[in-house]
Scaffold this motif. Structure first.
Motif, PDB file in Angstrom:
ATOM      1  N   UNK A 158       0.849  -1.201   0.000  1.00 32.61           N
ATOM      2  CA  UNK A 158       0.000   0.000   0.000  1.00 32.61           C
ATOM      3  C   UNK A 158       0.877   1.240   0.000  1.00 32.61           C
ATOM      4  N   UNK A 159       0.299   2.321  -0.452  1.00 35.00           N
ATOM      5  CA  UNK A 159       0.950   3.617  -0.322  1.00 35.00           C
ATOM      6  C   UNK A 159       0.725   4.069   1.126  1.00 35.00           C
ATOM      7  N   UNK A 160       1.792   4.141   1.908  1.00 28.79           N
ATOM      8  CA  UNK A 160       1.676   4.411   3.360  1.00 28.79           C
ATOM      9  C   UNK A 160       0.903   5.698   3.619  1.00 28.79           C
ATOM     10  N   UNK A 161       1.045   6.655   2.696  1.00 24.54           N
ATOM     11  CA  UNK A 161       0.371   7.944   2.902  1.00 24.54           C
ATOM     12  C   UNK A 161      -1.148   7.816   2.805  1.00 24.54           C
ATOM     13  N   UNK A 162      -1.646   6.716   2.244  1.00 21.53           N
ATOM     14  CA  UNK A 162      -3.108   6.564   2.113  1.00 21.53           C
ATOM     15  C   UNK A 162      -3.696   5.678   3.213  1.00 21.53           C
ATOM     16  N   UNK A 163      -2.836   5.221   4.126  1.00 25.66           N
ATOM     17  CA  UNK A 163      -3.309   4.286   5.158  1.00 25.66           C
ATOM     18  C   UNK A 163      -3.990   5.046   6.293  1.00 25.66           C
ATOM     19  N   UNK A 164      -5.174   4.598   6.639  1.00 26.53           N
ATOM     20  CA  UNK A 164      -5.914   5.177   7.757  1.00 26.53           C
ATOM     21  C   UNK A 164      -6.245   4.030   8.708  1.00 26.53           C
ATOM     22  N   UNK A 165      -5.888   4.180   9.976  1.00 27.19           N
ATOM     23  CA  UNK A 165      -6.212   3.096  10.909  1.00 27.19           C
ATOM     24  C   UNK A 165      -7.506   3.412  11.648  1.00 27.19           C
ATOM     25  N   UNK A 166      -8.246   2.350  11.892  1.00 29.42           N
ATOM     26  CA  UNK A 166      -9.481   2.475  12.658  1.00 29.42           C
ATOM     27  C   UNK A 166      -9.414   1.473  13.784  1.00 29.42           C
ATOM     28  N   UNK A 167     -10.062   1.786  14.893  1.00 28.95           N
ATOM     29  CA  UNK A 167     -10.039   0.836  16.004  1.00 28.95           C
ATOM     30  C   UNK A 167     -11.217  -0.113  15.918  1.00 28.95           C
ATOM     31  N   UNK A 168     -10.925  -1.384  16.058  1.00 35.32           N
ATOM     32  CA  UNK A 168     -11.959  -2.402  15.909  1.00 35.32           C
ATOM     33  C   UNK A 168     -12.781  -2.579  17.176  1.00 35.32           C
ATOM     34  N   UNK A 169     -13.958  -3.100  17.013  1.00 35.98           N
ATOM     35  CA  UNK A 169     -14.794  -3.500  18.149  1.00 35.98           C
ATOM     36  C   UNK A 169     -14.369  -4.916  18.549  1.00 35.98           C
ATOM     37  N   UNK A 170     -15.129  -5.539  19.429  1.00 31.99           N
ATOM     38  CA  UNK A 170     -14.813  -6.924  19.806  1.00 31.99           C
ATOM     39  C   UNK A 170     -15.112  -7.822  18.614  1.00 31.99           C
ATOM     40  N   UNK A 171     -14.154  -8.602  18.210  1.00 31.49           N
ATOM     41  CA  UNK A 171     -14.358  -9.471  17.055  1.00 31.49           C
ATOM     42  C   UNK A 171     -13.368 -10.621  17.086  1.00 31.49           C
ATOM     43  N   UNK A 172     -13.831 -11.770  16.618  1.00 37.24           N
ATOM     44  CA  UNK A 172     -12.970 -12.953  16.633  1.00 37.24           C
ATOM     45  C   UNK A 172     -11.696 -12.743  15.820  1.00 37.24           C
ATOM     46  N   UNK A 173     -11.751 -11.860  14.837  1.00 38.32           N
ATOM     47  CA  UNK A 173     -10.559 -11.612  14.030  1.00 38.32           C
ATOM     48  C   UNK A 173      -9.420 -11.058  14.878  1.00 38.32           C
ATOM     49  N   UNK A 174      -9.766 -10.504  16.027  1.00 38.25           N
ATOM     50  CA  UNK A 174      -8.729  -9.886  16.861  1.00 38.25           C
ATOM     51  C   UNK A 174      -8.349 -10.759  18.048  1.00 38.25           C
ATOM     52  N   UNK A 175      -8.856 -11.991  18.076  1.00 43.00           N
ATOM     53  CA  UNK A 175      -8.529 -12.870  19.188  1.00 43.00           C
ATOM     54  C   UNK A 175      -7.086 -13.355  19.072  1.00 43.00           C
ATOM     55  N   UNK A 176      -6.516 -13.700  20.215  1.00 38.70           N
ATOM     56  CA  UNK A 176      -5.169 -14.246  20.232  1.00 38.70           C
ATOM     57  C   UNK A 176      -5.145 -15.594  19.517  1.00 38.70           C
ATOM     58  N   UNK A 177      -3.994 -15.970  18.956  1.00 41.83           N
ATOM     59  CA  UNK A 177      -3.926 -17.208  18.178  1.00 41.83           C
ATOM     60  C   UNK A 177      -4.370 -18.436  18.961  1.00 41.83           C
ATOM     61  N   UNK A 178      -4.080 -18.448  20.264  1.00 40.81           N
ATOM     62  CA  UNK A 178      -4.377 -19.684  20.985  1.00 40.81           C
ATOM     63  C   UNK A 178      -5.370 -19.512  22.117  1.00 40.81           C
ATOM     64  N   UNK A 179      -6.141 -18.447  22.087  1.00 42.61           N
ATOM     65  CA  UNK A 179      -7.178 -18.278  23.108  1.00 42.61           C
ATOM     66  C   UNK A 179      -8.247 -17.338  22.560  1.00 42.61           C
ATOM     67  N   UNK A 180      -9.516 -17.616  22.834  1.00 43.78           N
ATOM     68  CA  UNK A 180     -10.577 -16.762  22.286  1.00 43.78           C
ATOM     69  C   UNK A 180     -10.748 -15.483  23.092  1.00 43.78           C
ATOM     70  N   UNK A 181      -9.663 -14.739  23.234  1.00 42.29           N
ATOM     71  CA  UNK A 181      -9.736 -13.502  24.010  1.00 42.29           C
ATOM     72  C   UNK A 181      -9.102 -12.363  23.228  1.00 42.29           C
ATOM     73  N   UNK A 182      -9.721 -11.195  23.343  1.00 37.60           N
ATOM     74  CA  UNK A 182      -9.164  -9.986  22.733  1.00 37.60           C
ATOM     75  C   UNK A 182      -8.514  -9.190  23.845  1.00 37.60           C
ATOM     76  N   UNK A 183      -7.201  -9.194  23.851  1.00 38.57           N
ATOM     77  CA  UNK A 183      -6.466  -8.617  24.973  1.00 38.57           C
ATOM     78  C   UNK A 183      -5.200  -7.969  24.433  1.00 38.57           C
TER      79      UNK A 183
END
Ligand code: FES
Ligand code: FES
Lengths: 157, 729
Positions: free
Chosen positions: B93-118
């Motif tokens: 990506x062109x770094x200058x076009x990157x915009x970060x957003x904060x996610x809500x609770x979602x399985x995509x953000x869980x740790x690899x070996x535990x169903x927790x978002x921490x």
């Protein structure tokens, strides 16, 4: 009681008890949340604003003590040339970590630079030791103040 | 904190995650491409498109904006930027076009070996290093394929750069041009998608500027404390005066009439005072008359707690290390010492707070939490709502250091919000924040070792008395086999004890006096390496060996330890004479997948030790953003230095004494030492960076003090202890 405050050049009316600290007037009554609450006892500097150009801890200034003084906050610090230079240097040196203390740091640093365009390390210590940073950004703060100073032409007004 | 969350290596972790994860692509309303990481089990439960979008990692719009959703909390450590670098790198990506957003609770953000978002355990980069790269690479593949079809060219003839696909003859299509075609394509398999060779990295390993920098110099960055909602009320809690004390009765006649007061009522721990503003609530709180039960911790003061810890050390403990001959093996050449450390508060710059709007069938929560799934569970258990119906809007955290993974402030906020149909912000004053507990536990440790006539370690014994963080946090995966709490024995158990020794025994006695304790930056390593690394200098002194040489001789099988020790020694010119009145000390510690060594230079000013300079060498595996890693080292050093100088939460009559920054004093700029930091190059999987530079500071400084004064520091903090230069003894 009714008070009229001059904040960042604009007049604001508030109707509050006279012992309400300026910090909470700014944050809760006027919605200006850039000025932070860290300790409430004058120990951390997170709530620093300028009162007639002097850095003060807004948590220690009751509304009744403000009088006609002009108040400047982080929301308008860029209007001071020293403030703009400090903010630029803060970005250049990537000072903030969590960022919570940084409004206060920037207000203290821009007041310092306005008074003293080329502060020494010990002058920086004296001006900045009232501002705690729990993330530990002090060495970046020191560098950024020197950087802003080295850019010169800070308006003394 | 939470070391075992990520105890598998980053690549193993990523494989585990990839095996059960897949990407789902969709064309979104505006015609852009969206790629989301999905977990099969959770995906089935998610019928609505909303749930799907909230977990999106990558969204590319037709006008070439690249939105990256980050589920980890930003508390200063820079994960928002570092994680975005991983995706953007492989996406090209062109770094200058990157915009970060904060996610809500979602399985995509869980740790690899535990169903927790921490966010903790210095684990953000370690946990997501591979999967975020794979996700970025998959999106890039889709762009390439869409462009290959458009031009009718083989995909092998195409390349990507800065958000463009480039064909021979310098034909170009931007990702924005390709999104609607790419959205219709099948998503490549995460495990087989090709990743860049490190020689091609443009972002990984580069000191990219923080993506949150602008809003953090203008006061605009939204912290939990800054939430303002229509009709919102503010609550403060009158907390019990001692841990365990219960509210027996209260009289709020005077406070009820105070300006702005809406309600005063008991909550599970104390009394809630709700008003139209913080100042009104906190002012009225002073005029409430309360009586409390006289419950308190098992001790009245720190002297008693120390005695209790010493008694605990006489009890049999659980075994964390056993090697060779474990009986009383000690010759005349043995060395022994007993150490203790106090409770410590985190004292995040932003006092704890949480805002909740409760509705009949849902809730919204605005807070700076390190532990989103736990926050959801907490609000669910108070309100009876289903966890999925509780939205956690994570704000910027004004510091975390482990404290913001605790749930006390969220639970109290939920109890308060239950009484109102408007949003309520529950705020801890600084005094509440400092006195309400969840401290780094106080601990006591006895160590003994035997040396042979060559000054080699032949036997080592240690016994620890400290509470169980597994018990306090409920995180059972932190338990080692045999019921040993890994956080209690970090650095000293069989797996993590660094030094070569044939005979040894380490035991842990659970000692719990009834003070709420929690993860504190570097957790068990924060005290255990103080014990071990000052003790190692005693062994070196006994055997008349140089502390560095003694360590290296006992670390033959620890190449990373050797490497950081050698690097820091050379940078600090170890072995050259010290200036008069100054001495240097050295220490090394492995924690959170990284190894850090420090040389600390100390002098006495009016009898008080002052750290003048700290040289650190860190092996954190592959580094994503060296500028941010350096700042984490600076921050860790200063955090540890505050604790070393004066950090102590003490007790009188069972009540906490320290209440604000006048009595619990963080280091200020005038005591900030010169810092020099070496980040050692490595191609190994990333290690943690937020914590590993914390543990070596105290022992390295105390070793310098020992060299300077001949006094062995066995108790922290240094404040209140007196020191004299060695020659004047
Ligand atoms: S909040 Fe005013 S000095 Fe800390
Ligand atoms: S940047 Fe976090 S407290 Fe200063």
């Amino acid at each position: 009681m009714k008070f009229t405050l001059t904040i960042n050049g604009a007049q604001h009316q508030v109707n509050l008890e006279e012992d309400t600290p300026l910090l909470w007037v700014l944050r809760d009554s006027l919605g200006m949340t850039g000025t932070k609450f860290g300790c409430g006892v004058g120990a951390c500097g997170a709530c620093t604003v300028h009162l007639d150009g002097q850095p003060v801890r807004s948590c220690q200034i009751p509304l009744s003590a403000v009088g006609n003084a002009s108040i400047q906050t982080i929301e308008a610090v860029h209007e001071l040339s020293a403030g703009q230079q400090i903010q630029d240097a803060w970005i250049q040196e990537q000072v903030p970590q969590c960022g919570y203390c940084q409004s206060g740091q920037i207000m203290s640093a821009s007041a310092l630079l306005r008074e003293n365009p080329t502060p020494s390390d010990s002058e920086i210590d004296n001006a900045m030791r009232g501002n705690i940073c729990r993330c530990g950004s002090y060495s970046e703060i020191r560098k950024a103040i020197h950087l802003a100073a080295s850019k010169g032409d800070v308006n003394h007004g | 904190m939470v070391e075992q969350l990520t105890s598998t290596s980053a690549s193993e972790g990523a494989k585990q995650l990839s095996r059960r994860a897949f990407l789902k692509a969709s064309a979104i309303i505006t015609g852009g491409l969206q790629l989301a990481l999905m977990m099969p089990s959770i995906a089935q439960a998610e019928k609505s498109e909303d749930a799907f979008t909230s977990g999106a990692y990558i969204r590319i719009t037709p006008n070439n904006q690249v939105f990256l959703t980050i589920g980890q909390s930003e508390m200063g450590q820079g994960s928002l930027t570092g994680l975005a670098q991983l995706i953007a790198e492989e996406l090209d990506a062109d770094w200058a076009t990157v915009i970060v957003e904060r996610g809500e609770v979602h399985s995509a953000f869980f740790r690899p070996n535990a169903p927790i978002q921490v966010t903790g355990g210095s684990g953000s980069i370690r946990s997501f290093y591979m999967v975020l790269r794979q996700t970025g690479a998959a999106a890039r593949q889709m762009m390439l394929l869409a462009a290959a079809r458009h031009w009718n060219l083989p995909i092998g003839n195409l390349n990507t750069k800065d958000g463009m696909v480039i064909a021979p003859g310098d034909q170009r299509l931007s990702y924005g041009d390709l999104v609607s075609d790419a959205g219709a394509l099948k998503v490549p398999d995460l495990l087989s998608v090709p990743l860049k060779d490190e020689s091609e990295f443009r972002l990984i390993g580069k000191p990219m500027k923080r993506l949150d920098i602008q809003e953090k110099v203008t006061g605009e960055a939204p912290f939990g404390m800054d939430i303002q909602l229509p009709g919102m009320l503010t609550a403060v809690i009158l907390h019990p005066p001692a841990f365990g004390a219960k509210l027996l009765a209260f009289d709020s006649t005077a406070a009820d009439k105070a300006p702005g007061i809406k309600a005063i009522f008991p909550v599970s721990e104390g009394l809630a005072i709700v008003a139209d503003s913080y100042w009104h609530a906190v002012t009225a709180r002073k005029s409430v008359a309360v009586s409390w039960s006289d419950d308190k911790p098992a001790f009245d003061n720190d002297v008693q707690n120390k005695k209790m810890m010493e008694l605990a050390l006489q009890q049999p403990g659980l075994v964390a290390l056993e090697r060779g001959d474990q009986r009383g093996i000690f010759s005349a050449n043995h060395v022994s010492a007993q150490y203790d450390v106090p409770h410590l508060a985190h004292a995040c710059m932003e006092p704890l707070n949480c805002t909740i709007q409760l509705r009949s069938d849902s809730a919204e929560v605005w807070t700076g939490t390190q532990f989103q799934t736990s926050a959801q569970q907490t609000v669910a258990s108070v309100t009876g709502l289903a966890p999925e119906s509780i939205a956690i809007h994570t704000q910027y955290l004004g510091g975390g250091f482990g404290r913001r993974s605790a749930q006390d402030f969220i639970r109290l906020a939920a109890e308060v919000a239950q009484k109102f149909d408007v949003p309520v912000k529950t705020v801890y004053s600084r005094e509440d924040d400092m006195k309400a507990g969840y401290y780094r536990p106080a601990a006591c440790c006895q160590m003994a070792a035997d040396l042979d006539h060559n000054g080699s370690l032949v036997a080592f014994q240690a016994k620890l008395a400290v509470p169980s963080l597994v018990k306090h946090t409920g995180l059972k995966f932190l338990m080692l086999p045999g019921g040993v709490d890994s956080t209690a024995v970090e650095g000293l158990d069989d797996h993590s004890f660094p030094y070569q020794v044939a005979n040894g025994r380490v035991e842990w006695v659970e000692h719990d006096p009834g003070v709420p304790v929690w993860f504190w930056r570097s957790v068990g390593a924060s005290q255990n390496f103080f014990f071990l690394e000052t003790f190692v200098d005693q062994l070196a002194a006994k055997s008349r060996r140089d502390p560095l040489e003694f360590r290296l001789a006992h670390l033959e099988e620890k190449p990373r330890h050797r490497r950081v020790l050698e690097a820091v020694a050379s940078a600090a010119r170890w072995g050259t004479p010290d200036a008069p009145g100054v001495a240097r000390g050295i220490a090394v510690a492995e924690s959170f997948g990284s190894v850090c060594a420090q040389v600390v230079e100390v002098e006495l000013q009016d009898g008080f030790p002052v750290v003048r300079k700290v040289v650190s060498a860190l092996d954190a595996g592959r580094v994503i953003n060296p500028a941010m890693v350096e700042k984490q080292v600076h921050g860790s050093v200063l955090y540890a230095l505050s604790a070393l100088y004066s950090g102590r939460i003490s007790f009188e009559k069972g009540q906490v004494v320290e209440d604000n920054f006048w009595t619990y004093e963080p280091v200020r700029i005038d005591r900030s030492p010169v810092m020099e930091t070496l980040i050692l190059p490595s191609t190994a999987p990333p290690g943690g960076v937020g914590e590993p530079a914390t543990p070596p500071l105290a022992p390295a400084a105390c070793n310098a003090l020992f060299a300077l004064t001949g006094k062995l520091v066995t108790s922290l903090p240094l404040k209140g202890q007196s020191f004299k230069l060695r020659h004047s003894i």
